[in-house]
Design an enzyme around this catalytic site. Sequence first.
Site, PDB file in Angstrom:
ATOM      1  N   ALA A  99       1.244 -10.810   5.203  1.00 36.85           N
ATOM      2  CA  ALA A  99       1.293 -12.098   4.846  1.00 36.85           C
ATOM      3  C   ALA A  99       1.456 -12.713   3.810  1.00 36.85           C
ATOM      4  O   ALA A  99       0.851 -12.095   2.683  1.00 36.85           O
ATOM      5  CB  ALA A  99       0.875 -12.975   6.276  1.00 36.85           C
ATOM      6  N   GLU A 159       1.664  -5.055  10.466  1.00 35.35           N
ATOM      7  CA  GLU A 159       1.662  -5.582  12.035  1.00 35.35           C
ATOM      8  C   GLU A 159       2.977  -5.097  12.309  1.00 35.35           C
ATOM      9  O   GLU A 159       3.895  -4.625  13.322  1.00 35.35           O
ATOM     10  CB  GLU A 159       1.627  -6.146  12.430  1.00 35.35           C
ATOM     11  CG  GLU A 159       0.214  -7.142  11.998  1.00 35.35           C
ATOM     12  CD  GLU A 159      -0.947  -8.599  12.647  1.00 35.35           C
ATOM     13  OE1 GLU A 159      -0.563  -9.063  11.774  1.00 35.35           O
ATOM     14  OE2 GLU A 159      -0.647  -9.092  13.359  1.00 35.35           O
ATOM     15  N   GLU A 198      -7.379  -9.539   8.010  1.00 38.00           N
ATOM     16  CA  GLU A 198      -7.446 -10.256   8.019  1.00 38.00           C
ATOM     17  C   GLU A 198      -8.218 -11.579   8.236  1.00 38.00           C
ATOM     18  O   GLU A 198      -9.046 -12.664   8.181  1.00 38.00           O
ATOM     19  CB  GLU A 198      -6.505 -10.994   9.493  1.00 38.00           C
ATOM     20  CG  GLU A 198      -5.199 -11.072   9.069  1.00 38.00           C
ATOM     21  CD  GLU A 198      -4.258  -9.668   9.471  1.00 38.00           C
ATOM     22  OE1 GLU A 198      -5.314  -8.896   9.835  1.00 38.00           O
ATOM     23  OE2 GLU A 198      -2.989  -9.065   9.865  1.00 38.00           O
TER      24      GLU A 198
HETATM   25  N1  3HC Z   1      -0.893 -12.275  -0.215  1.00 40.97           N
HETATM   26  C1  3HC Z   1      -0.055 -12.883  -1.752  1.00 40.97           C
HETATM   27  N2  3HC Z   1      -0.185 -12.485  -2.543  1.00 40.97           N
HETATM   28  C2  3HC Z   1      -1.357 -11.561  -2.558  1.00 40.97           C
HETATM   29  C3  3HC Z   1      -1.776 -10.886  -1.251  1.00 40.97           C
HETATM   30  C4  3HC Z   1      -1.126 -11.337  -0.043  1.00 40.97           C
HETATM   31  N3  3HC Z   1      -1.684 -10.637   1.128  1.00 40.97           N
HETATM   32  N4  3HC Z   1      -2.139 -10.120  -1.703  1.00 40.97           N
HETATM   33  C5  3HC Z   1      -2.911  -9.717  -2.725  1.00 40.97           C
HETATM   34  N5  3HC Z   1      -1.747 -10.482  -3.624  1.00 40.97           N
HETATM   35  C6  3HC Z   1      -1.952 -11.045  -5.092  1.00 40.97           C
HETATM   36  C7  3HC Z   1      -3.654 -11.484  -5.536  1.00 40.97           C
HETATM   37  O1  3HC Z   1      -3.765 -12.718  -5.350  1.00 40.97           O
HETATM   38  C8  3HC Z   1      -3.520 -10.894  -7.096  1.00 40.97           C
HETATM   39  O2  3HC Z   1      -2.051 -11.913  -7.506  1.00 40.97           O
HETATM   40  P1  3HC Z   1      -2.706 -12.050  -9.191  1.00 40.97           P
HETATM   41  O3  3HC Z   1      -2.250 -11.533  -9.710  1.00 40.97           O
HETATM   42  O4  3HC Z   1      -1.455 -13.517  -9.006  1.00 40.97           O
HETATM   43  O5  3HC Z   1      -3.666 -12.550  -9.399  1.00 40.97           O
HETATM   44  C9  3HC Z   1      -2.422 -10.061  -6.811  1.00 40.97           C
HETATM   45  O6  3HC Z   1      -1.555 -10.089  -5.820  1.00 40.97           O
HETATM   46  C10 3HC Z   1      -2.726  -8.358  -6.853  1.00 40.97           C
HETATM   47  O7  3HC Z   1      -3.817  -8.390  -6.637  1.00 40.97           O
HETATM   48  P2  3HC Z   1      -5.459  -7.516  -6.866  1.00 40.97           P
HETATM   49  O8  3HC Z   1      -5.854  -8.008  -7.755  1.00 40.97           O
HETATM   50  O9  3HC Z   1      -6.125  -8.244  -5.700  1.00 40.97           O
HETATM   51  O10 3HC Z   1      -4.585  -6.339  -6.571  1.00 40.97           O
HETATM   52  P3  3HC Z   1      -5.954  -4.847  -6.173  1.00 40.97           P
HETATM   53  O11 3HC Z   1      -4.757  -3.665  -6.311  1.00 40.97           O
HETATM   54  O12 3HC Z   1      -6.567  -5.509  -6.618  1.00 40.97           O
HETATM   55  O13 3HC Z   1      -5.695  -5.069  -4.514  1.00 40.97           O
HETATM   56  C11 3HC Z   1      -4.390  -5.048  -2.138  1.00 40.97           C
HETATM   57  C12 3HC Z   1      -4.437  -4.377  -4.063  1.00 40.97           C
HETATM   58  C13 3HC Z   1      -5.828  -4.369  -1.330  1.00 40.97           C
HETATM   59  C14 3HC Z   1      -3.964  -5.055  -1.581  1.00 40.97           C
HETATM   60  C15 3HC Z   1      -5.773  -6.507  -2.201  1.00 40.97           C
HETATM   61  O14 3HC Z   1      -4.943  -7.278  -3.174  1.00 40.97           O
HETATM   62  C16 3HC Z   1      -5.967  -6.731  -1.202  1.00 40.97           C
HETATM   63  O15 3HC Z   1      -6.984  -6.407  -0.392  1.00 40.97           O
HETATM   64  N6  3HC Z   1      -4.499  -7.956  -0.759  1.00 40.97           N
HETATM   65  C17 3HC Z   1      -5.166  -8.857   0.617  1.00 40.97           C
HETATM   66  C18 3HC Z   1      -4.810  -8.226   1.620  1.00 40.97           C
HETATM   67  C19 3HC Z   1      -4.836  -8.893   2.656  1.00 40.97           C
HETATM   68  O16 3HC Z   1      -6.476  -9.232   3.422  1.00 40.97           O
HETATM   69  N7  3HC Z   1      -3.658  -9.108   3.901  1.00 40.97           N
HETATM   70  C20 3HC Z   1      -3.837  -9.837   5.861  1.00 40.97           C
HETATM   71  C21 3HC Z   1      -3.000 -11.129   4.720  1.00 40.97           C
HETATM   72  S1  3HC Z   1      -3.165 -12.101   6.188  1.00 40.97           S
HETATM   73  C22 3HC Z   1      -2.007 -11.455   7.387  1.00 40.97           C
HETATM   74  O17 3HC Z   1      -1.108 -10.751   7.109  1.00 40.97           O
HETATM   75  C23 3HC Z   1      -1.702 -12.590   8.834  1.00 40.97           C
HETATM   76  C24 3HC Z   1      -0.737 -11.390   9.497  1.00 40.97           C
HETATM   77  O18 3HC Z   1      -1.893 -11.152  10.549  1.00 40.97           O
HETATM   78  C25 3HC Z   1      -0.026 -12.682  10.290  1.00 40.97           C
END
Ligand code: 3HC
Length: 699
Positions: free
Chosen positions: A64, A106, A126
């Site tokens: 998300a 998901e 999450e």
């Molecule tokens: N939403 C919005 N922005 C996101 C994002 C997300 N899910 N994941 C990453 N970004 C953004 C970061 O903030 C960053 O932005 P910036 O360049 O402006 O600072 C950019 O994308 C690149 O991210 P990273 O610097 O972290 O890039 P990496 O290559 O080092 O890592 C990654 C990539 C492993 C995908 C890491 O970004 C990450 O762990 N992201 C979060 C994943 C996550 O937590 N997903 C679950 C979201 S909650 C969800 O899905 C709810 C659902 O159950 C309903």
Amino acid sequence: MSQPVVDLDMTNGIAVIAIDSPPVNALGHAVRSALLDALTRAEADPATKIIILACKGRTFSAGADITEFGKPPRDPGLHEVIERFDQCSKPTIAALFGTTLGGGLELAMGCHYRVATDTARMGLPEVKLGLLPGAGGTQRLPRLIGPEKAVAAIVSGKMISAKSALADGLIDAIVTDPVQGAIDFAHTIDPKVTVRVRDRADKIAPAQADPAGFEQAAAEATRRLRGVEAPAACVNSVRNAFTLPFEQGLAAERDMFMHLVMGDQSRAQRHIFFAEREAQKIPGMEPGLKPAPVKSAAVIGAGTMGGGIAMNFANAGIPVTLVETDEAALQRGLDRVRDTYDISVKRGALPAGATAQRMALFAGTTDWSRIAEADMVIEAVFEEMDLKKQIFGRLDAVAKSGAVIATNTSTLDVDAIAHSTKRPSDVLGMHFFSPANVMKLLEIVRGEASSHQSIATAIAVGKAMGKVPVVVGNCDGFVGNRMLARRTTECERLLLEGALPQQVDAVVLNFGFPMGPFAMGDLAGLDVGWRIRKHRGVTAPISDVLCEQGRFGQKTGRGYYIYENGSRTPTPDPEVAALIEATAARLGITRRAISDQEILERMTYPMINEAARILEEGIAIRPSDIDVVWVYGYGWPVWRGGPCFHADLVGLPTIVERLAHYANTTGDVGLQPSDLLTQLAAEGKGFADFGKGAKAAAA
Ligand code: 3HC
Ligand code: NAI
């Protein structure tokens, strides 16, 4: 016109729906709408036999769009999109690569089949954002891999390798190219049959018959967790997967998600997620400035810190040379490193053979000419200015032009060290925290002459080491230790005024820190601070008395607590209580009962005040950097978002009022609320507003 975020290709009966939303294909509103649209068109075309869900760019979807959380929801929701893939009349196959996370996984589990490349990793992280998977993850993952494994994966948020995913049933095949692999896989299935994950019962049947195994796995997964809400919600929701019908489980999951996403804990954890990434952005740095490549490194001093720092280089695959004064010290350092790797292998944290593999990247020498080719040199010798100056003079003569030369000093002036070379622009502080191979925080101390190039290189190397780099200014204690010093002062005062170490530690522990300050002091060794105080000509009555009696903490079996027979558990010691009372009496202080609330305020508000001064002086770039320092370097509970985030929750007017009160009762003018804190409070603002005016003006 904006770029399309989803691409649809329909050729030879195969529809490939590809998300194209850099950098991580997050499932924001535009992507969700476009996905629904593409799926509707693909399904409606009679020629389409198979639908493949793919992603362009560097990874399958990371989930998300976190920036949408806390804002009013916009249709279509992720649920609706996943539901449509699940209900699709034609088989849907997700083609995974990179990191498939959260809502991304998901969505993939809403498809009928999943294939992945062998380097792909997937997970439901999450919980790390204070949430539970809210788009069916807690209901579908147990149906694919069983509730025991699902609860472990969801509560830890850890990633699963493609190999494990295949063995456990999360994916159906490992492929070389994601889309071509999915097309090949499609030939192996009956295109008229759709296998919905929701209908699968084989993996949840055993837990339905006997939930004992699940309950044990759940207890194990949550064993060490204190104070956090999300893990329990994850457990309850996974349990629903085998106790409730699918739709009811899904509805309960959504309710829990909505509750958590609105709560302070998740807000705090999302704040830290973005803060950690923001910390890499340095205002004024030339856009596109590339870090210099670091192909080899050297560390001067193979003691406690030097050994750990060198391990970080080796862990990042960078060959490293350790430099010592003599062979014996060098050997001791290398042996300590080897032992540390061996312990990790024994504990299963590193694979068998890792010690030899990592040690192969180490070289040791007493000959300085051997480091002439290093791209980065980090000094970690004794904390003595004259020695450091001498070392940097020598490095200036030996190190190659353009090499980054860093000091790991924790208290000394980085500028003074830099100016003992003729190239101060290449010098900065790289302040690691002990144990250096474990602690994630890296304060990068920018000297007055440090170049952007050297800062960018230090950040890149820190990231490659798996650290969280934060750029800070040069001052006594930098950011973290400077704030900590305020807490340490209050610790002493609280004891003299009426508290006992165990009471203070309990309050700090209850707040969510892994350890209280006194137990922490005993672990680190009280003699360290004692030596520094003597050097600086300052006193700390209780700590001084303890040290005079040889009570240095765990290493002597006695400190603020007693440690019997090598135990590491702090046991309150009546002798310490007597000693505190006697010291207070000697100083003419009448001890009183001190409330837990007062202890909490004095353990946090003076630090928050110092944080404001650090911002006023420009030592930290932004409040969220300070939060990152405290979460990754000092165990501030991530679900409380760091000192500045916490201060905004408490409300700055309260903090200003309490600080003025404590300045009054202790007579310490240093506790007077800082100008910035007072101003923000008066304007009804918080730390979150700091610098906003400047940013708006710049924009
Ligand atoms: N939403 C919005 N922005 C996101 C994002 C997300 N899910 N994941 C990453 N970004 C953004 C970061 O903030 C960053 O932005 P910036 O360049 O402006 O600072 C950019 O994308 C690149 O991210 P990273 O610097 O972290 O890039 P990496 O290559 O080092 O890592 C990654 C990539 C492993 C995908 C890491 O970004 C990450 O762990 N992201 C979060 C994943 C996550 O937590 N997903 C679950 C979201 S909650 C969800 O899905 C709810 C659902 O159950 C309903
Ligand atoms: P240490 O005493 O364990 O190690 C210092 C090492 O430097 C010794 O092995 C010594 O032989 C070596 N050394 C001394 N002079 C040398 C020279 N001329 N050439 C090569 N090697 C030389 O000290 P520690 O704890 O590792 O600290 C090192 C530095 O790291 C200090 O500046 C300290 O302030 C800083 N630091 C320490 C932390 C800690 O928790 N121990 C945390 C963060 C920073």
